[in-house]
Structure formats: structure tokens, C-alpha cells
Scaffold this active site. Structure first.
Site, PDB file in Angstrom:
ATOM      1  N   HIS A 286       0.836  -1.202   0.000  1.00 43.35           N
ATOM      2  CA  HIS A 286       0.000   0.000   0.000  1.00 43.35           C
ATOM      3  C   HIS A 286       0.872   1.255   0.000  1.00 43.35           C
ATOM      4  O   HIS A 286       2.099   1.161   0.192  1.00 43.35           O
ATOM      5  CB  HIS A 286      -0.936   0.022   1.224  1.00 43.35           C
ATOM      6  CG  HIS A 286      -0.204   0.000   2.517  1.00 43.35           C
ATOM      7  ND1 HIS A 286      -0.156  -1.114   3.322  1.00 43.35           N
ATOM      8  CD2 HIS A 286       0.544   0.938   3.142  1.00 43.35           C
ATOM      9  CE1 HIS A 286       0.572  -0.849   4.382  1.00 43.35           C
ATOM     10  NE2 HIS A 286       1.017   0.391   4.290  1.00 43.35           N
TER      11      HIS A 286
HETATM   12  C1  T46 Z   1       2.698   0.687   7.023  1.00 46.92           C
HETATM   13  C2  T46 Z   1       3.426  -0.566   7.333  1.00 46.92           C
HETATM   14  C3  T46 Z   1       4.886  -0.368   7.516  1.00 46.92           C
HETATM   15  C4  T46 Z   1      -5.017  -0.405  12.970  1.00 46.92           C
HETATM   16  O1  T46 Z   1      -6.183  -0.555  13.336  1.00 46.92           O
HETATM   17  N1  T46 Z   1      -4.265   0.611  13.493  1.00 46.92           N
HETATM   18  C5  T46 Z   1      -2.990   0.834  13.128  1.00 46.92           C
HETATM   19  O2  T46 Z   1      -2.359   1.793  13.633  1.00 46.92           O
HETATM   20  C6  T46 Z   1      -2.414  -0.026  12.151  1.00 46.92           C
HETATM   21  C7  T46 Z   1      -0.988   0.194  11.690  1.00 46.92           C
HETATM   22  C8  T46 Z   1      -3.168  -1.052  11.656  1.00 46.92           C
HETATM   23  N2  T46 Z   1      -4.439  -1.235  12.056  1.00 46.92           N
HETATM   24  C9  T46 Z   1      -5.214  -2.342  11.509  1.00 46.92           C
HETATM   25  C10 T46 Z   1      -5.569  -2.188  10.049  1.00 46.92           C
HETATM   26  C11 T46 Z   1      -5.593  -3.598   9.531  1.00 46.92           C
HETATM   27  O3  T46 Z   1      -6.891  -4.125   9.691  1.00 46.92           O
HETATM   28  O4  T46 Z   1      -4.425  -3.524  11.579  1.00 46.92           O
HETATM   29  C12 T46 Z   1      -4.658  -4.355  10.440  1.00 46.92           C
HETATM   30  C13 T46 Z   1      -3.340  -4.700   9.756  1.00 46.92           C
HETATM   31  O5  T46 Z   1      -2.812  -3.510   9.143  1.00 46.92           O
HETATM   32  P1  T46 Z   1      -2.059  -3.517   7.722  1.00 46.92           P
HETATM   33  O6  T46 Z   1      -2.551  -4.607   6.893  1.00 46.92           O
HETATM   34  O7  T46 Z   1      -2.132  -2.134   7.182  1.00 46.92           O
HETATM   35  O8  T46 Z   1      -0.543  -3.822   8.186  1.00 46.92           O
HETATM   36  P2  T46 Z   1       0.749  -3.765   7.306  1.00 46.92           P
HETATM   37  O9  T46 Z   1       1.815  -4.436   8.065  1.00 46.92           O
HETATM   38  O10 T46 Z   1       0.519  -4.199   5.918  1.00 46.92           O
HETATM   39  O11 T46 Z   1       1.070  -2.180   7.241  1.00 46.92           O
HETATM   40  C14 T46 Z   1       1.461  -1.496   8.410  1.00 46.92           C
HETATM   41  C15 T46 Z   1       0.793  -0.117   8.419  1.00 46.92           C
HETATM   42  O12 T46 Z   1      -0.617  -0.267   8.324  1.00 46.92           O
HETATM   43  C16 T46 Z   1       1.247   0.749   7.309  1.00 46.92           C
HETATM   44  O13 T46 Z   1       0.860   2.081   7.565  1.00 46.92           O
HETATM   45  O14 T46 Z   1       3.256   1.595   6.400  1.00 46.92           O
HETATM   46  O15 T46 Z   1       2.869  -1.272   8.434  1.00 46.92           O
END
Ligand code: T46
Length: 376
Positions: A286
Site C-alpha cells: 500500500h
Molecule cells: C505501514 C506498514 C509499515 C489499525 O487498526 N491501526 C494501526 O495503527 C495499524 C498500523 C493497523 N491497524 C489495523 C488495520 C488492519 O486491519 O491492523 C490491520 C493490519 O494492518 P495492515 O494490513 O495495514 O498492516 P501492514 O503491516 O501491511 O502495514 C502497516 C501499516 O498499516 C502501514 O501504515 O506503512 O505497516
């Protein structure tokens, strides 16, 4: 003609306007009294003029009526000059009433003095400001105020020079004692920076290596007032060193720290970390529209793949002291190279799912549009 910089930008500019005000008050008193004396055949009384001069200085210093009048904007200038004149008139009236000397002076003459005074200060300040502005150095290319931090100042100067801008002033968004860098003067405080903006000393303002939210409100208001945009120099990402070992002795381990503003060029609104991971884990996929982030890996090895829509690059976080600063608009993917590796992230925004771009085609269209608007 070149004037000393203190006269154009510093305290002498303020002093020159104060002297101009005093000259105006003396001149307006003489004019008002000469009209009045012609009519009344009374003798000129010097004491009221002396009191007016003292009141003028006190009002300027106590109510700070000059600092806003020094701004370029005409309506602000008129409003501040009127405020100053009315305060002076009120204090003089109060003084004459309290000392029971009001009967000795003509109300008509005093009010006429202040009426003429208001007209004169607006006229002379405008003329003097015009002369000072004419004397400013014109570099031939757009002159820029660069807002940055100590860490990014050299890069920022080079980057703007590369874009064919003349960096006229530097302003640090954290405390800095330097008065100049590579011959470029450092604007010392927020008011001086606002004055540079309001006096149109510069054509553009650029922020390098940090986001808009770091800019003090006072400065963003000055920019809005003068209709000057705050532009970000495109930055994408930087690998930064966040190493600060406190103890060399292995039995104490190693201590690392990051400090807001000094090491992190944005306001930290959120911190999160990813643990209990397996090797070959693949996350991310993303980009963010707003969020600036600082990533670091205190334990293990993680590859961060970055994509700006045109070029791809990989940064390996393999040391606790290695930080990766990612600005908005970059697609990222994280690949865990070692089980148990930990990813820590400091973010400039609260979590907002709407601010993510999770579809790659959408990201390509978004970055293309962004590049086109930046080049326009
Ligand atoms: C990024 C990389 C390095 C939340 O509710 N609050 C939060 O602060 C975060 C970070 C995530 N979430 C929820 C949203 C999703 O349902 O946790 C779930 C997993 O998040 P995501 O799939 O976005 O995780 P990554 O590891 O793909 O990405 C994360 C960050 O979201 C993103 O901003 O830059 O780490």
C-alpha cells in the site's frame, strides 16, 4: 543602492519606523496648532507636544502597535495605524482629565493633530516601506525561504539550487544557534520569518525533509495572509542514522533513542510495532496519501521495497540504529528475512483507513497525477 541588512530586515527597520512615527507626531502637532492658532490667536504650547511624543513611544512599546503595521498588507496597516492613533488619543485625554489641565488645551487642536498624524503615518510608512523594498537584492531567479531541520539543511539547499532557486533565507523548525550556513542567513525566530514573508522578501517557501504539520501556526497564517504557498520539496525516503550507544560494556547491552523533531521530522501521532513474525512474511502492499513514517528494526532483518510509480528500490533494515524515513506517496512492501524480526514504526497521522491506497493501479494513477501537478 544597498542598505545595511539590519535596516532592511532587523531591529533598525523597527527603529526607523518608530522615528518616522515621532517625526509624524511632531509635524502633525505643528500643522494642527498652526491652523488652530491662526484662528484663536493663542500661543503655541510645547508641553502637549512633548506629552504626545512620550505617549507615542509608550503605546508603541506597550501595545506593540508597530510590529503588525510593519506588515505589507494595506488593510492591516490601516487598522493598526488607527488603533495606535486611538490609543494615543485616549491616553492623552485621560492624562489631561486626571491632571485637570484639559481646559488649557484646545480639544479641536488635539483631535486635529491626531487626525493629521493618522494620515501622515500611513503615507510616510508606505513610502518608507516602498524605498526599503526597492533596496532589496534581486537575485535574478526566484528567491526562496527554506524551512528545514539541521539534519536536512545541506541536502535541502543543494536540491533547491538544483531546481534553479536562490535560497535567500533559512528557517529551522527546531532550535538552532547558527546565524548563517554557506553564506545564507538563518532567520532567528518565528516573527522574523513572518516578517520576511509579509515583506515579500521571498517569492516561495519550501519545506525540506519534513511535513506541513511541523510548520508553526504563526508562519502558516503569515503565508495564508500573503497568499504564499508552502511547498514540499519532493523527498520520498531517506535512510537515517538513529544510533546512540550509551553503554559500550556488553553486559549492559545497547541503548538507542530517537528524539521528536531532532530525529523525527514530523509530529509523532502514533507508534506501532509488528512482532512474532516468520521468515518470508510479506506485508504492506500500500501507499499513504498523508502519513509520514519512520521505520526501524530493533531486532532481525527486514527488507523494505519502495516504489514511487517509476522506480523501485529496496532498503534493508538490519541494524537497530538504521532508520528509514518514508514520506507520503510511496508504495511499500515489507519482507521478513529472519524469523522474529521486529518492525517498529513512528507515524505522523492517526490510523485512518481512508488515507491508504491499497490498489496498485490506483497508486500508479495517483503518483502520475501527483508528479504532473508538481511539475506544473
Ligand atoms: C505501514 C506498514 C509499515 C489499525 O487498526 N491501526 C494501526 O495503527 C495499524 C498500523 C493497523 N491497524 C489495523 C488495520 C488492519 O486491519 O491492523 C490491520 C493490519 O494492518 P495492515 O494490513 O495495514 O498492516 P501492514 O503491516 O501491511 O502495514 C502497516 C501499516 O498499516 C502501514 O501504515 O506503512 O505497516
Amino acid at each position: 543602492m544597498r542598505m545595511p541588512s539590519a535596516l532592511r530586515y532587523g531591529h533598525l527597520k523597527y527603529l526607523s519606523f518608530l522615528l518616522l512615527d515621532l517625526a509624524c507626531i511632531i509635524l502633525s502637532s505643528y500643522l494642527a496648532y498652526s491652523i488652530y492658532l491662526e484662528l484663536s490667536h493663542r500661543r503655541f504650547n510645547y508641553s502637549v507636544v512633548s506629552i504626545m511624543i512620550v505617549i507615542d513611544i509608550i503605546v508603541t512599546l506597550v501595545f506593540n502597535t508597530l510590529s503588525l503595521a510593519l506588515r505589507w498588507r494595506k488593510r492591516r496597516e490601516l487598522f493598526e495605524s488607527a488603533r495606535h492613533t486611538l490609543i494615543c488619543l485616549f491616553i492623552l485625554g485621560l492624562y489631561l482629565f486626571l491632571t485637570k489641565t484639559s481646559a488649557d488645551y484646545s480639544r479641536v487642536a488635539v483631535i486635529t493633530s491626531y487626525g493629521i498624524y493618522f494620515g501622515l503615518i500611513v503615507l510616510f510608512r508606505t513610502a518608507w516601506r516602498y524605498i526599503l523594498a526597492k533596496c532589496r537584492r534581486k537575485p535574478g531567479k526566484p528567491s526562496v525561504l527554506l524551512m528545514t531541520t539541521d539534519r536536512f539543511v545541506d541536502e535541502g539547499i543543494k536540491s533547491l539550487q538544483g531546481l534553479n532557486y536562490h535560497v535567500q533565507y533559512l528557517y529551522f523548525l527546531e532550535k538552532n544557534d547558527k546565524t548563517e550556513i554557506n553564506g545564507i542567513p538563518v532567520v532567528q525566530d518565528v516573527k522574523e520569518a513572518a516578517s520576511v514573508i509579509c515583506w515579500k522578501e521571498i517569492d516561495k517557501i519550501y519545506i525540506y525533509g519534513l511535513n506541513h504539520q511541523m510548520v508553526p501556526e504563526y508562519l502558516s497564517n503569515a503565508c495564508k495572509e500573503m497568499k504564499i504557498n508552502l511547498d514540499l520539496v519532493d523527498f520520498h525516503y531517506r535512510v537515517i542514522d538513529v544510533t546512540m550507544k550509551q553503554y559500550e560494556d556488553p553486559k549492559f547491552g545497547s541503548l538507542f533513542f530517537l528524539e521528536g523533531k531532532r530525529d523525527v521530522p514530523f509530529q509523532i501521532r502514533r507508534v506501532y510495532w509488528i512482532t512474532e513474525t516468520q521468515a518470508a512474511l510479506h506485508r504492506g502492499f500500500h501507499a499513504h496519501k498523508l502519513n509520514c513514517q519512520l521505520l526501524y528494526c530493533p531486532y532481525g532483518v527486514i527488507d523494505i521495497l519502495l516504489d514511487d510509480g517509476e522506480q523501485k528500490t529496496t532498503v534493508t533494515l538490519d541494524k537497530p540504529g538504521k532508520g528509514l524515513l518514508i514520506m507520503p506517496g510511496l508504495w511499500r512492501e515489507m519482507v521478513w528475512k529472519q524469523s522474529g524480526s521486529i518492525l517498529c514504526v513512528l507515524a505522523s497521522e492517526y490510523y485512518d483507513a481512508q488515507e491508504y491506497i491499497r490498489n496498485y493501479d490506483e497508486f500508479i494513477a495517483y503518483s502520475k497525477k501527483y508528479r504532473e501537478s508538481a511539475e506544473a
